[in-house]
Design an enzyme around this catalytic site. Structure first.
Site, PDB file in Angstrom:
ATOM      1  N   ALA A   1       0.853  -1.188   0.000  1.00 40.27           N
ATOM      2  CA  ALA A   1       0.000   0.000   0.000  1.00 40.27           C
ATOM      3  C   ALA A   1       0.891   1.239   0.000  1.00 40.27           C
ATOM      4  O   ALA A   1       2.117   1.128   0.034  1.00 40.27           O
ATOM      5  CB  ALA A   1      -0.903  -0.013   1.232  1.00 40.27           C
ATOM      6  N   LYS A   2       0.225   2.389   0.012  1.00 39.68           N
ATOM      7  CA  LYS A   2       0.961   3.660  -0.084  1.00 39.68           C
ATOM      8  C   LYS A   2       2.064   3.807   0.947  1.00 39.68           C
ATOM      9  O   LYS A   2       3.119   4.345   0.657  1.00 39.68           O
ATOM     10  CB  LYS A   2      -0.026   4.819   0.107  1.00 39.68           C
ATOM     11  CG  LYS A   2      -0.629   5.285  -1.180  1.00 39.68           C
ATOM     12  CD  LYS A   2      -1.243   6.662  -0.988  1.00 39.68           C
ATOM     13  CE  LYS A   2      -2.213   6.930  -2.115  1.00 39.68           C
ATOM     14  NZ  LYS A   2      -3.557   7.219  -1.693  1.00 39.68           N
ATOM     15  N   ARG A   3       1.765   3.305   2.169  1.00 41.99           N
ATOM     16  CA  ARG A   3       2.755   3.534   3.226  1.00 41.99           C
ATOM     17  C   ARG A   3       4.089   2.855   2.930  1.00 41.99           C
ATOM     18  O   ARG A   3       5.094   3.157   3.555  1.00 41.99           O
ATOM     19  CB  ARG A   3       2.195   3.066   4.578  1.00 41.99           C
ATOM     20  CG  ARG A   3       1.896   1.598   4.625  1.00 41.99           C
ATOM     21  CD  ARG A   3       1.388   1.136   5.991  1.00 41.99           C
ATOM     22  NE  ARG A   3       0.775  -0.171   5.847  1.00 41.99           N
ATOM     23  CZ  ARG A   3      -0.475  -0.374   5.507  1.00 41.99           C
ATOM     24  NH1 ARG A   3      -1.284   0.636   5.302  1.00 41.99           N
ATOM     25  NH2 ARG A   3      -0.942  -1.599   5.363  1.00 41.99           N
ATOM     26  N   HIS A   4       4.096   1.915   1.977  1.00 41.62           N
ATOM     27  CA  HIS A   4       5.360   1.237   1.640  1.00 41.62           C
ATOM     28  C   HIS A   4       6.117   1.948   0.526  1.00 41.62           C
ATOM     29  O   HIS A   4       7.089   1.432   0.000  1.00 41.62           O
ATOM     30  CB  HIS A   4       5.084  -0.215   1.217  1.00 41.62           C
ATOM     31  CG  HIS A   4       4.365  -1.003   2.270  1.00 41.62           C
ATOM     32  ND1 HIS A   4       3.128  -1.573   2.069  1.00 41.62           N
ATOM     33  CD2 HIS A   4       4.703  -1.281   3.551  1.00 41.62           C
ATOM     34  CE1 HIS A   4       2.746  -2.182   3.177  1.00 41.62           C
ATOM     35  NE2 HIS A   4       3.677  -2.012   4.090  1.00 41.62           N
ATOM     36  N   GLY A   5       5.642   3.144   0.156  1.00 44.57           N
ATOM     37  CA  GLY A   5       6.293   3.885  -0.932  1.00 44.57           C
ATOM     38  C   GLY A   5       5.407   3.828  -2.168  1.00 44.57           C
ATOM     39  O   GLY A   5       4.401   3.126  -2.186  1.00 44.57           O
TER      40      GLY A   5
END
Ligand code: GLU
Length: 310
Positions: A245-249
Site C-alpha cells: 500500500a501507499k505507506r510502503h512507498g
C-alpha cells in the site's frame, strides 16, 4: 475452451502487487490458450476513482498484458444482478436485512471473521416476508443477505491446495445487495463469471475466503456445474507484513512510467517474483512465456523492500 478474466477494481492505480497477479493470470492464460476477458469491477461506488479504469487499461497495455474481449463494466450490468437477487429471494435463500454496520458489530459476540469484520449473527433472518415489508415496518433501507446453509464448503485450489470453510460459523450470512440497491462483490462476480463462461479464476489469496461464499451462490442459483477452477496467489506485502500500500512507498505503475522506467525493468522484478531468473536489463511480458512455470512460483508472500526499488 478455457476462459479467464482480468478484473481490476478502479479504486486506485495498479501497483506492483496487482500487476504481479495480473501478470500471472495473463501468463497462465497465454500458455494454456485460454481466452482473456477484461472486466472493470466498478460497483464499489464511494471507492471508485474517476479515470482509474482508463489508467488501469493503460497500465496493463504498458506492461504488454493484452486481452481478447472487453472491457466489460460491472456498472453496465445492473439488471443481471437484480435478477439473481430476485431469484434468491424467491427461493428463500436470501432475505432483507435492516441492521446497520454498528448494530452488526455490537451484536456479533466473540466470533469475528479473519479479516476483522464481524460475523453477522442472523438477526433479520426469517423476520420479514419481503424487502418491501422490511422497509415498511422499520422505515429503514434494507440490504439483502444470502442465507448461508450449515455445511462445510470444500474445494481444491489449483495453487493454494485443498481448502475447507465452515461458512456459516466463520463468515456468516453475507450481503449480496447493498441497501442502495448496488450488487455486492460476491454476487456480481458469480453472475458475471457465469455470463462470460469463465472457467479459470486467478486472483490474490486475500480473496480465498470469498471463494466458499461464491461456491454457495453457484449452488443456490442452480449453477454448480459452472463453478470455475480457482488459483489463489500469495500477495505482495510490505516489510511490515501488510498488503502492499501507499505507506510502503509509491509502487504504482504510473509512477514508474512517469520516472521514465521502461516496462521491461518492472517486468524483470515481477518475473523474479514469479520464480524466473530475469536479466538485469529487464524483459518483455511475451518473453516470460517460455520460462514461466506455475510450479516454480514462490508459495510464500513476496516481501517488497527497498532493495526492490527500480
Ligand atoms: N477486483 C478484484 C481485485 O482487483 C478481483 C476480484 C476477483 O478476481 O474475483 O482484487
Amino acid at each position: 475452451m478455457q476462459i479467464t478474466r482480468i478484473a481490476p477494481s478502479p479504486t486506485g492505480a495498479l501497483h506492483l502487487g496487482n500487476a504481479r497477479t495480473f501478470l500471472v493470470n495473463w501468463l497462465l492464460a497465454r500458455q494454456g490458450g485460454w481466452k482473456i476477458i477484461l472486466r472493470i469491477e466498478d460497483l464499489d461506488g464511494p471507492r471508485i476513482k474517476a479515470n482509474a479504469d482508463r489508467q488501469a487499461i493503460e497500465d496493463l497495455r504498458w506492461l504488454g498484458i493484452d486481452w481478447d474481449e472487453g472491457p466489460i463494466y460491472q456498472s453496465s450490468r445492473t439488471p443481471h444482478y437484480a435478477a439473481a437477487v430476485e431469484s434468491l429471494l424467491a427461493t428463500g435463500q436470501a432475505y432483507a436485512c435492516v441492521c446497520s454496520r454498528k448494530e452488526v458489530e455490537a451484536a456479533a459476540s466473540a466470533p469475528h471473521a479473519e479479516d476483522g469484520s464481524a460475523v453477522y449473527p442472523g438477526t433479520c433472518r426469517g423476520r420479514y416476508t419481503s424487502p418491501a415489508q422490511a422497509v415498511d415496518l422499520t422505515g429503514r433501507p434494507a440490504a439483502i443477505r444470502f442465507a448461508v446453509p450449515e455445511r462445510i464448503v470444500e474445494f481444491e485450489d489449483a495453487f493454494a491446495g485443498r481448502q475447507s470453510f465452515d461458512v456459516a460459523n466463520q463468515l456468516g450470512d453475507f450481503v449480496i445487495a447493498k441497501s442502495d440497491g448496488t450488487a455486492a462483490y460476491q454476487l456480481a462476480v458469480v453472475v458475471d463469471d457465469v455470463a462470460s463462461g469463465v472457467t479459470q479464476v486467478v486472483r490474490g489469496d486475500d480473496l480465498l475466503d470469498s471463494t466458499p461464499r461464491q461456491i454457495l451462490l453457484y449452488n443456490a442459483l442452480g449453477l454448480a456445474d459452472r463453478i470455475p477452477r480457482y488459483h489463489h496467489l500469495p500477495l505482495v506485502v510490505g516489510p511490515d507484513g501488510r498488503r502492499l500500500a501507499k505507506r510502503h512507498g509509491d509502487t504504482r505503475l504510473s509512477h514508474y512510467r512517469e520516472l521514465g522506467i521502461p516496462p521491461e525493468r518492472v517486468l524483470g522484478l515481477l518475473g523474479r517474483w514469479c520464480g524466473i531468473e530475469t536479466p538485469a536489463a529487464g524483459i518483455r511480458a511475451v518473453d516470460l512465456l517460455d520460462s514461466f512455470r506455475i510450479e516454480r512460483m514462490p508459495r510464500e508472500k513476496i516481501v517488497f523492500s527497498s532493495e526492490h526499488e527500480l
